[in-house]
Enzyme design. Structure first.
Site, PDB file in Angstrom:
ATOM      1  CG  ASN A 117      -4.892   4.413   9.122  1.00 16.65           C
ATOM      2  OD1 ASN A 117      -5.168   5.508   8.626  1.00 16.65           O
ATOM      3  ND2 ASN A 117      -3.817   4.231   9.878  1.00 16.65           N
ATOM      4  N   GLY A 129       0.795  -1.216   0.000  1.00 21.73           N
ATOM      5  CA  GLY A 129       0.000   0.000   0.000  1.00 21.73           C
ATOM      6  C   GLY A 129       0.828   1.266   0.000  1.00 21.73           C
ATOM      7  CB  THR A 130       3.882   2.304   1.855  1.00 20.75           C
ATOM      8  OG1 THR A 130       3.298   2.190   3.152  1.00 20.75           O
ATOM      9  CG2 THR A 130       4.836   3.482   1.830  1.00 20.75           C
ATOM     10  CG  HIS A 160      -0.525  -6.478   5.192  1.00 22.09           C
ATOM     11  ND1 HIS A 160      -0.495  -6.077   6.511  1.00 22.09           N
ATOM     12  CD2 HIS A 160      -0.296  -5.365   4.462  1.00 22.09           C
ATOM     13  CE1 HIS A 160      -0.250  -4.779   6.565  1.00 22.09           C
ATOM     14  NE2 HIS A 160      -0.132  -4.319   5.340  1.00 22.09           N
ATOM     15  CB  CYS A 205      -1.628  13.339  25.009  1.00 22.42           C
ATOM     16  SG  CYS A 205      -0.548  13.767  26.380  1.00 22.42           S
ATOM     17  CD  GLN A 210      -7.510  -0.616   7.520  1.00 17.89           C
ATOM     18  OE1 GLN A 210      -8.342  -1.509   7.692  1.00 17.89           O
ATOM     19  NE2 GLN A 210      -6.272  -0.720   7.972  1.00 17.89           N
ATOM     20  CB  THR A 253      11.768  -9.895 -11.450  1.00 16.42           C
ATOM     21  OG1 THR A 253      12.880  -9.784 -12.344  1.00 16.42           O
ATOM     22  CG2 THR A 253      11.122 -11.257 -11.633  1.00 16.42           C
TER      23      THR A 253
END
Length: 386
Positions: free
Chosen positions: A154, A71-72, A204, A328, A182, A240
């Site tokens: 997410n 995904g990244t 995943h 926080c 998601q 590849t």
């Protein structure tokens, strides 16, 4: 008691059907799909079949699917690649994202702005998931823009109005990307109904293999590659191909799409049971994003009077796997930009994300509610003493 895994939004176990589909590509059909001999042709055929299967789950054409390593990478290729293509045509694009985007989009957009390669606009998002569409319209000037908004957040599970945003963006040479990591498998995701130009899915999160993903690139949309050195994946993702990974991803997508409605109904009922139990035991708890539409598998809880890192650590010791994030600075992971965007940078609640999946049972949730209650009560007492 048996440990309880409630971190399915982070990653999922691979399904046996996916492992079975991948197995031949790791053994007898191991060839390089670019090779012309029989081993290569077998691998190439498997890769293209996976492309057709994945495309069918999205309502796309096979030629619009690029396989990536997750995904990244897909998010980066969408944002950076579309901006590079616009710059190659003489434009300095505006990149529009929401304040609650995944780091893969957030960091890529900020890097463009830091380099002076794009003007960055961050859209405000309310705690019920509403995106400031007037701000979006104002940011779309005469020059083409790249707009990237996630479909499901997410951290909170909030559903963003991607089809509506895409309708605003379409036309004028602007490009619309959505991170549907998601959303896929929990909501209807169909590129024939939502006019997005680019869309990200990863394996995943849907019981497929790690390190696999795809980018839907609508026909006619221009991208510049981030990597160079080969002609694979239309030269937009050279190297590849991981044929076994692509086959596993496609299998996982097919299963997720075919089971989506029943799964969403079951997970939604479980999530409601979880939140009802938590609110009864810990009535001051806030359901982050709970005022708006949410995906059924994610529950984000804002808990008063405890430290986020201590809460997650204590839950882990007691056998409950969860994720965190807090506005926080003393919270888990140094703070969450999502919670800050929704509730302000001074929000002092600890945030714990409990995400549900195929193997989650009512007994798991009952155990998690009891454990969370005991842990929070203990931490509050310790904090009061200190």
């Amino acid at each position: 008691m048996q440990p309880v895994y409630l971190d399915y939004a982070a990653t999922t176990p691979m399904r046996p059907e996916v492992q079975e589909a991948m197995s031949p590509l790791l053994d007898s059909a191991f060839g390089n799909p670019s090779s012309l001999h029989r081993w290569g042709r077998t691998a190439s055929a498997a890769l293209e079949e996976a492309r057709h299967v994945a495309a069918a789950t999205l309502g796309a054409k096979a030629g619009e699917i690029l396989f990536t390593r997750g995904g990244t990478e897909s998010d980066n290729l969408a944002v950076l690649g579309s901006c590079a293509a616009l710059r190659a045509r003489g434009h300095t694009p505006t990149v529009v994202i929401t304040a609650v985007e995944h780091h893969a989009v957030h960091a890529a957009a900020e890097r463009l702005a830091e380099r002076g390669e794009a003007t960055l606009v961050k859209l405000a998002v309310s705690d019920d998931g509403r995106v400031d569409l007037d701000q979006l319209r104002e940011s779309l000037g005469d020059a083409p823009a790249v707009v990237s908004t996630m479909w499901v957040n997410n951290e909170t599970g909030s559903v963003l109005p991607v089809p509506e945003i895409a309708e605003i963006v379409r036309g004028g040479g602007s490009v619309m990307h959505t991170d549907a990591v998601q959303a896929f498998g929990t909501l209807p995701v169909d590129v024939t109904e939502a006019p997005v130009d680019l869309l990200t899915v990863t394996g995943h999160k849907i019981y497929g293999p790690k390190g696999t993903g795809l980018l839907f690139v609508r026909e006619g949309v221009e991208l510049s590659p981030l990597l160079h050195g080969g002609g694979q994946e239309r030269a937009l993702r050279p190297g590849t191909e991981d044929v076994a990974g692509a086959v596993g991803l496609a299998c996982a997508m097919h299963l997720a799409a075919s089971e989506r409605d029943a799964s969403a109904q079951r997970l939604g009922a479980l999530r409601d049971r979880l939140e009802s139990g938590v609110l009864e035991a810990l009535p001051t708890t806030r359901i982050n994003g709970g005022a708006g539409p949410r995906a059924p598998h994610i529950s984000s809880l804002g808990v008063e009077g405890v430290d986020g890192a201590a809460l997650l650590s204590a839950l882990d010791v007691e056998g409950v796997a969860a994720s965190g994030g807090s506005a926080c600075a003393s919270g888990a992971g140094g703070g969450s930009h999502v919670i800050s965007a929704l509730y302000g940078e001074n929000d002092a609640r600890a945030t714990v994300r409990l995400s549900l999946g195929r193997h989650t049972s009512e007994a798991d949730l009952d155990q998690a509610i009891t454990t969370l209650t005991v842990v929070v009560t203990r931490l509050r007492a310790l904090q009061a003493v200190s």
